[in-house]
Scaffold this motif. Sequence first.
Motif: not given
Length: 372
Positions: A107, A110-115, A118-119
């Motif tokens: 997860m 996939k840094r770009d998909t996380l706020k 959330e990260r």
Amino acid sequence: MKKAIRQLDNPHFIKRIEIEGLLGKKNIIWDLDDVNVLVGHNGSGKSTILEIVKTALLGPNYLENSNGFFNKFDNVKVTLNNGIVVEADVANEAKNENNMLSIIRTMLQKRDTLKKSERKELEHVYNLLSEKKSDLGKLSSKKFIAGVNPFLSIDKNGNEKNNIFNFINIESISTFDMILLSKEEQDNNTDGESNYSQLDILINKEIVKLSRLILKTNTKTTEQYSLKTINDKIDILSLSRNNLTSIYSFIEKLNDFFSEEEKTFKLKDDGELIIDSHQRRILPKELSSGEKQLLYIFLKVVNSSDKPTILFLDEPEISMHLKWQQGLIDALRSINSSMQIIAVSHSPALIMKGWMPSMTDIKQITNIRGGF
């Protein structure tokens, strides 16, 4: 066709048992019917199969003493007649942590998909798990039972509940050692003259349950009769006989089995069990070990007759003479007609009278590990 009809009538009976890694080296696939008797040499894993299946159905809290049990299998899958599947695995804490770390790592990639929030939260969890994994590495991994049991739930008080008992009873009877109880238990269960064995205490508990069953059944009969329509011609006596069929059969079978021993059994209206031997009233504890065992098995079966039952039997023939062994399966099914019997045995007498097709040699359902 008949088997398919029986499966529809008993949707919560077991259709198939699959076990991986039995005793570390065997894979098992066993298709079941209403009566099943598993045979095989000592140490082949017959009794272990029963224990594994019960653990899957009842949940991990069923295990009172897990020492050594985790080394007896890797995975079990129990399929019921209605298609519901219950699975259980022997897992360990370190493996679980590794799986979780792998998921979080994927997860985070996939840094770009996380706020951002959330990260940060995932990174915090990842660091905590990594530290815990490091600590676990210094210790032996703790094993536990994991899996999927759709019948398990948590009630409003946070207690685990097994909803399978809404549909069936699950009973288990194992070979008995005639051992004395602890000093405290003896003090609580003695008549002042002699000690009771473990089996005596179990019998007494089942007799109390039988009294409750009779009371419950009589209450049910009264309620049914009060609700019957004016055109319903059934009288309360006939209704009572119908509701008490299993209890009448229980007494009938006891008297059949004990006729040569010249012992007779009667039930009082309050559920008290009366035993006469050569015109003398005796207590259950005065029976022989084989007689006690038979009485206990019959009591367990009649007390579970309020709903369909899965009965696990581990070498029930111990201490029983040949005639009793030959008639046992028919007697149990007479007392509780809606019952699936799953037994392990060393005695051919158990299946002599019409039950040969129900016998399975453990070799027939075993593949040496390497794949089903």
